[in-house]
Design a protein around this motif. Structure first.
Motif, mmCIF file in Angstrom:
data_model
loop_
_atom_site.group_PDB
_atom_site.id
_atom_site.type_symbol
_atom_site.label_atom_id
_atom_site.label_comp_id
_atom_site.label_asym_id
_atom_site.label_seq_id
_atom_site.Cartn_x
_atom_site.Cartn_y
_atom_site.Cartn_z
ATOM 1 N N ALA A 148 0.746 -1.188 -0.210
ATOM 2 C CA ALA A 148 -0.126 -0.113 0.071
ATOM 3 C C ALA A 148 0.987 1.163 -0.016
ATOM 4 O O ALA A 148 0.500 2.081 -0.460
ATOM 5 N N ALA A 149 1.838 1.235 0.699
ATOM 6 C CA ALA A 149 2.720 2.455 0.760
ATOM 7 C C ALA A 149 3.536 2.635 -0.512
ATOM 8 O O ALA A 149 3.567 3.838 -0.910
ATOM 9 N N LYS A 150 3.925 1.566 -1.102
ATOM 10 C CA LYS A 150 4.843 1.535 -2.413
ATOM 11 C C LYS A 150 3.704 2.061 -3.640
ATOM 12 O O LYS A 150 4.062 3.032 -4.150
ATOM 13 N N GLU A 151 2.462 1.733 -3.512
ATOM 14 C CA GLU A 151 1.545 2.001 -4.546
ATOM 15 C C GLU A 151 1.111 3.693 -4.389
ATOM 16 O O GLU A 151 1.008 4.339 -5.062
ATOM 17 N N MET A 152 1.198 4.128 -2.851
ATOM 18 C CA MET A 152 0.913 5.492 -2.769
ATOM 19 C C MET A 152 1.789 6.281 -3.399
ATOM 20 O O MET A 152 1.516 7.317 -4.002
ATOM 21 N N LEU A 153 3.209 5.829 -3.146
ATOM 22 C CA LEU A 153 4.354 6.627 -3.547
ATOM 23 C C LEU A 153 4.064 6.346 -5.037
ATOM 24 O O LEU A 153 4.764 7.440 -5.775
ATOM 25 N N ASP A 154 3.866 5.422 -5.562
ATOM 26 C CA ASP A 154 3.735 5.490 -7.280
ATOM 27 C C ASP A 154 2.778 6.540 -7.631
ATOM 28 O O ASP A 154 3.024 7.172 -8.643
ATOM 29 N N ARG A 155 1.808 6.703 -6.848
ATOM 30 C CA ARG A 155 0.603 7.563 -7.493
ATOM 31 C C ARG A 155 1.167 9.038 -7.297
ATOM 32 O O ARG A 155 1.125 9.675 -7.956
ATOM 33 N N ILE A 156 2.044 9.306 -6.224
ATOM 34 C CA ILE A 156 2.547 10.740 -5.902
ATOM 35 C C ILE A 156 3.381 10.487 -6.845
ATOM 36 O O ILE A 156 3.596 12.016 -7.539
ATOM 37 N N GLU A 157 4.242 9.804 -7.356
ATOM 38 C CA GLU A 157 5.395 10.235 -8.311
ATOM 39 C C GLU A 157 4.548 10.193 -9.685
ATOM 40 O O GLU A 157 5.217 11.097 -10.458
ATOM 41 N N ASP A 158 3.613 9.685 -10.114
ATOM 42 C CA ASP A 158 2.897 9.914 -11.229
ATOM 43 C C ASP A 158 2.449 11.453 -11.374
ATOM 44 O O ASP A 158 2.521 12.164 -12.096
ATOM 45 N N ARG A 159 2.008 11.790 -10.093
ATOM 46 C CA ARG A 159 1.522 13.251 -9.929
ATOM 47 C C ARG A 159 2.422 14.365 -10.068
ATOM 48 O O ARG A 159 2.411 15.298 -10.667
ATOM 49 N N ILE A 160 3.766 13.878 -9.680
ATOM 50 C CA ILE A 160 4.785 14.776 -9.552
ATOM 51 C C ILE A 160 5.284 14.888 -11.064
ATOM 52 O O ILE A 160 5.715 16.027 -11.546
ATOM 53 N N ASP A 161 5.298 13.731 -11.751
ATOM 54 C CA ASP A 161 5.668 13.882 -13.092
ATOM 55 C C ASP A 161 4.809 14.509 -13.968
ATOM 56 O O ASP A 161 5.420 14.546 -15.371
ATOM 57 N N ALA A 162 3.532 14.635 -13.647
ATOM 58 C CA ALA A 162 2.562 14.946 -14.793
ATOM 59 C C ALA A 162 3.089 16.377 -15.275
ATOM 60 O O ALA A 162 3.558 17.377 -14.358
ATOM 61 N N ILE A 163 2.629 16.512 -16.644
ATOM 62 C CA ILE A 163 3.171 17.822 -17.159
ATOM 63 C C ILE A 163 2.160 18.937 -16.692
ATOM 64 O O ILE A 163 0.898 18.876 -16.590
ATOM 65 N N LEU A 164 2.873 20.281 -16.424
ATOM 66 C CA LEU A 164 2.047 21.051 -15.674
ATOM 67 C C LEU A 164 1.495 21.977 -16.815
ATOM 68 O O LEU A 164 2.319 22.172 -17.500
ATOM 69 N N PRO A 165 0.329 22.832 -16.546
ATOM 70 C CA PRO A 165 -0.004 23.451 -17.515
ATOM 71 C C PRO A 165 0.704 24.915 -17.655
ATOM 72 O O PRO A 165 1.332 25.129 -16.667
ATOM 73 N N GLU A 166 0.595 25.521 -18.668
ATOM 74 C CA GLU A 166 1.467 26.492 -19.159
ATOM 75 C C GLU A 166 1.144 27.879 -18.209
ATOM 76 O O GLU A 166 1.689 28.718 -17.788
ATOM 77 N N ALA A 167 -0.177 27.660 -17.871
ATOM 78 C CA ALA A 167 -0.871 29.195 -17.161
ATOM 79 C C ALA A 167 -0.041 29.103 -15.719
ATOM 80 O O ALA A 167 0.068 28.222 -15.263
ATOM 81 N N PRO A 168 -0.185 30.515 -15.306
ATOM 82 C CA PRO A 168 0.265 30.552 -13.983
ATOM 83 C C PRO A 168 -0.522 29.906 -12.877
ATOM 84 O O PRO A 168 -1.638 29.241 -13.449
ATOM 85 N N LEU A 169 -0.100 29.748 -11.662
ATOM 86 C CA LEU A 169 -0.693 28.996 -10.753
ATOM 87 C C LEU A 169 -2.195 29.484 -10.543
ATOM 88 O O LEU A 169 -2.409 30.532 -10.244
ATOM 89 N N ASP A 170 -3.074 28.662 -10.497
ATOM 90 C CA ASP A 170 -4.495 28.926 -9.980
ATOM 91 C C ASP A 170 -4.810 28.177 -8.806
ATOM 92 O O ASP A 170 -3.831 27.227 -8.230
ATOM 93 N N ALA A 171 -6.009 28.479 -8.070
ATOM 94 C CA ALA A 171 -6.277 27.908 -6.836
ATOM 95 C C ALA A 171 -6.357 26.299 -6.850
ATOM 96 O O ALA A 171 -5.847 25.786 -5.805
ATOM 97 N N ALA A 172 -6.735 25.778 -7.911
ATOM 98 C CA ALA A 172 -6.791 24.191 -8.035
ATOM 99 C C ALA A 172 -5.542 23.701 -8.187
ATOM 100 O O ALA A 172 -4.987 22.735 -7.515
ATOM 101 N N LEU A 173 -4.672 24.206 -8.910
ATOM 102 C CA LEU A 173 -3.353 23.650 -8.975
ATOM 103 C C LEU A 173 -2.607 23.943 -7.742
ATOM 104 O O LEU A 173 -1.916 23.123 -7.441
ATOM 105 N N ALA A 174 -2.811 24.986 -7.282
ATOM 106 C CA ALA A 174 -1.880 25.441 -5.797
ATOM 107 C C ALA A 174 -2.061 24.447 -4.930
ATOM 108 O O ALA A 174 -1.574 23.972 -4.351
ATOM 109 N N SER A 175 -3.699 24.117 -4.662
ATOM 110 C CA SER A 175 -4.066 23.273 -3.718
ATOM 111 C C SER A 175 -3.587 21.710 -4.002
ATOM 112 O O SER A 175 -3.206 21.083 -3.125
#
Lengths: 427, 369
Positions: A257-284
């Motif tokens: 469970a810990a490993k898969e949680m870290l997998d999911r976190i890594e996927d989100r860290i690696d996701a390509i961020l939108p070009e637009a500046p930080l908005d509320a949803a992206l900040a949170s």
């Protein structure tokens, strides 16, 4: 455990696959249009598969989607539901291919199916309201899943080939889903603080998970780690396992469970961020990621491999968040000298709107800086914030932002004392 | 800390004393969430701030501003407001409201609040004139006079005529009428309602929604005494306090309306003892203190989650005065903000919410809707 056969390729499935491949390369707008069209279909069936390859992009685009009863029903399982082709039998996840069998079990008539596809009235954008709406549906479905046996026809090769699942694989998956539905309200209302109520709620879901076999146990741990801060719940989970003398597959379940949680976190860290500046949803989202990684980072007595991985993720997140922070800050609040932040307009409404936008962006940035500090990366942010504060404390001559507005921005960048120091001398 | 702060437990604060109840202070509309529910009072010494639940326990801390600022982290708006309050010889809900309006007018609570503060300022003179004109009309009617039969100047001629009839100097009557208009301005009349009537209407609108949410919480979490659900208990108490405040305010309002319906007697009374004549308005103002923030926060919370998160905080605004039961079960005792684990980012977003609510509070001074 033997992986199930791949779903059989019917002409319709081949057609959908072709369209789906085209959609993979489509623009964001096109994806949103197709999503809206699929959402409007009275019966989605294979059309839903169209979206399979773009689900990750959809998560970034965050379109507002209508809440059907079926989507409401599956909400408690959302964090562990994965596309069928990326699922494997050892994972603590549920493949989306269980949805069709689930629907045939709990909605045997066409009228029942129409009911599941019907839209849910009320406020579903809010977690608590959604829990309130979903609670009876989750309890009722869990009861139905307990009462109903899997039809004999599902043991046929044809059914299994069509659904890509064998009964041996499906039965524990449905049991795990039932467990999630039974515990959905407790999980969704899990206190977030390290106090007695958290321990009591956690004990309840862990007891239910441990009684449901290794898969149910593992899925429950994955859900808890996805919901709460790791540094708070991990010690409680470990204590529970010691007290209940859970070992073997149960101990392995915690590591998985810990490993898969870290997998999911890594996927989100690696996701390509939108070009637009930080908005509320992206900040949170980025702040939540920092909290998650920070939580794992603060754990002690964890396997060295996990600790090394957490450290790597922390560094990666530090870099991506900082890049996002600096890009967003320089885009509008700290543009090159000579570029005014306030447009040259006499329209008070437009000026109010600009100030509102600047303050909102400054708030998001300050939030990200605070989260970065908790990750141990405060200094670089502070330097940038001080640079911005200095710019607003003594703006270029051409800047026409009123003093109070500048003081409020400096307050967000450097604190109220720095803003207070800007006040004009008493007459 | 204990050498500087005076800790007065809730059990001690409200205990009836021969010279009346302890002063619970006035709610100050600070914007920093850490200062939610902080009240201020002033007697001979500098302004004292009453901080609820500073360390997570029950009771109230009494502290001077420098200590409050050090412990809680006020916003720029709060620092400016505290500075203005320090210059006031007395603190009452009306005085705190006026100082807070001026600070908002300067933009310290954001542009939306500044706009509402400016509208409020602009409506005060017009509303005072309306109230004064209404009193004069009743007096003329009682005297059997018609405005149309009086000399041309519509502002001064009726007052001169009434003064002549009662044997006063016109300037004397003019002064008393102005005083009455100022004293009763925050209430207004049934046909020209002002802040307190608007607030009472708002409270009456919010109460059913609060009771409905409380019933749903009880339904969702049961009423098992062995496993009490704290938000449900707090909301029950808050709704009950609100219902009680509405009933008392309506009772005050009936008395005020009867007084305003007989301006002849009011003028006499006001001339003899202006403070006593205006006492029902001051009492109603004290009663309603803080309920604007409770009701507007409730309305502003667009989602069930937001409302649930607000319940313990709202309790501090109005019902959070030191409690007669000494802070027993079911009393307002929220977790201290600095220890919620929500982090600074959440505090920034809560401050932004408080500024929205602040703008709506200021709109009560002028909004006729």
């Amino acid at each position: 455990m033997t992986p199930p056969d791949r779903p059989r390729s019917t002409p319709a499935a081949i057609h959908v696959r072709g369209l789906s491949q085209e959609l993979r390369h489509a623009s964001d707008n096109k994806i949103l249009q197709v999503t809206r069209m699929v959402d409007m279909l009275p019966e989605r069936g294979p059309a839903d598969l169209l979206l399979e390859p773009v689900r990750a992009r959809l998560a970034m685009l965050r379109p507002v989607r209508p809440m059907t009863r079926l989507r409401l029903l599956l909400t408690p399982a959302d964090p562990v539901l994965v596309p069928a082709k990326s699922w494997h039998p050892d994972a603590l996840t549920l493949p989306r291919s269980i949805i069709a069998p689930l629907v045939s079990l709990i909605a045997p008539t066409p009228e029942d199916v129409r009911g599941l596809n019907g839209q849910v009235p009320g406020d579903v954008s809010d977690g608590a309201a959604l829990t309130r709406l979903g609670a009876p549906l989750w309890a009722d479905t869990a009861r139905r899943l307990t009462e109903r046996d899997l039809p004999a026809a599902w043991s046929s090769r044809e059914w299994q080939a069509q659904h890509g699942l064998t009964v041996t694989v499906l039965a524990p998956l449905l049991r795990a889903l039932r467990l999630l539905l039974e515990q959905a309200v407790t999980l969704r209302q899990m206190p977030t603080l390290s106090d007695a109520p958290l321990e009591a709620s956690l004990a309840e879901v862990l007891a239910a998970g441990s009684a449901a076999g290794p898969l149910g146990w593992g899925v429950m741990l994955a859900m808890v780690l996805g919901t709460c801060r790791a540094e708070l719940v991990m010690p409680i989970m470990q204590r529970f396992m010691r007290d209940q003398r859970l070992a073997g597959p149960y101990a392995a379940g915690l590591e998985k469970a810990a490993k898969e949680m870290l997998d999911r976190i890594e996927d989100r860290i690696d996701a390509i961020l939108p070009e637009a500046p930080l908005d509320a949803a992206l900040a949170s989202e980025r702040i939540a990621l920092a909290e998650k990684v920070g939580g794992f980072n603060r754990l002690d007595q964890r396997p060295p491999e996990e600790q090394r991985r957490t450290s790597r993720l922390r560094l990666k997140l530090i870099e991506t968040n900082h890049a996002l922070f600096e890009r967003s800050l320089r885009a509008r609040l700290l543009p090159p000298v000579g570029t005014a932040v306030m447009p040259a307009t006499g329209d008070p409404g437009a000026r109010d709107e600009t100030v509102h936008t600047l303050e909102a962006e400054a708030q998001h940035l300050r939030g990200l800086a605070i989260a970065a500090k908790r990750l141990g990366d405060g200094e670089r942010y502070e330097r940038l914030l001080q640079e911005a504060a200095a710019r607003y404390a003594a703006p270029p001559r051409a800047e026409s932002l009123p003093l109070v507005d500048r003081m409020r921005l400096v307050e967000l960048f450097a604190g109220p004392e720095a803003a207070w120091a800007m006040r004009p001398p008493a007459p | 800390m204990s050498s500087i702060l005076t800790r007065s437990w809730a059990a001690d604060v409200p205990a009836p004393r021969p010279d009346g109840p302890a002063d619970p202070g006035v709610l100050v509309p600070f914007t920093a969430p850490q200062l939610s529910g902080v009240r201020a009072r002033r007697h001979d010494a500098p302004v004292e701030y009453l901080l609820p639940n500073l360390a997570g326990g029950r009771g109230t801390y009494v502290a001077p501003w420098p200590m409050v600022a050090e412990l809680t982290g006020p916003s720029l708006h709060d620092i400016v407001l505290a500075q203005r309050l320090a210059a006031q010889p007395l603190l009452s809900p009306a005085i705190v409201r006026e100082q807070a309006r001026l600070v908002a007018l300067e933009g310290y609570a954001g542009r939306a609040a500044a706009l509402e503060a400016a509208r409020g300022r602009d409506s005060i003179a017009a509303d005072a004139a309306t109230l004064r004109g209404g009193l004069v009309s009743v007096l003329l009617h009682r005297a059997g006079l018609d405005r149309r039969g009086l000399p041309a100047d519509p502002q001064t001629a009726p007052v001169r005529e009434i003064a002549r009839l009662i044997g006063w100097e016109p300037s004397q009557l003019d002064g008393v009428l102005g005083g009455i208009a100022d004293a009763f301005l925050s209430v207004g009349t049934a046909s020209a309602p002002r802040r307190m009537r608007r607030l009472l209407r708002l409270m009456t609108e919010v109460l059913p929604s609060m009771e409905e949410e409380q019933a749903r919480l009880s339904h969702d979490h049961g009423t098992d005494a062995a496993r009490p659900h704290l938000p449900s208990q707090l909301l029950r108490r808050l709704a009950s306090d609100l219902a009680q405040a509405i009933a008392q305010a309506n009772s005050f309002l009936s008395g005020i309306d009867r007084t305003l319906a007989d301006p002849g007697m009011l003028i006499d009374f006001f001339r003899t003892d202006a403070i006593a004549a205006a006492a029902p308005v001051a009492a109603m103002d004290n009663l309603l203190d803080g309920w604007d923030r409770v009701c507007l926060s409730w309305q502003h919370a667009g989602t069930v989650s937001e409302r649930h998160a607000l319940i313990p905080i709202m309790g501090l605004y109005a019902g959070g005065r030191p409690q007669p039961d000494g802070g027993g079960k079911g009393s307002y005792a929220p977790p201290p903000f600095l220890d919620t684990g929500q982090g600074g980012a959440a505090l920034i977003s809560m401050r932004s919410r408080n500024e929205h609510v602040r703008a709506r509070e200021l709109a009560l001074d002028h909004d006729p809707s």
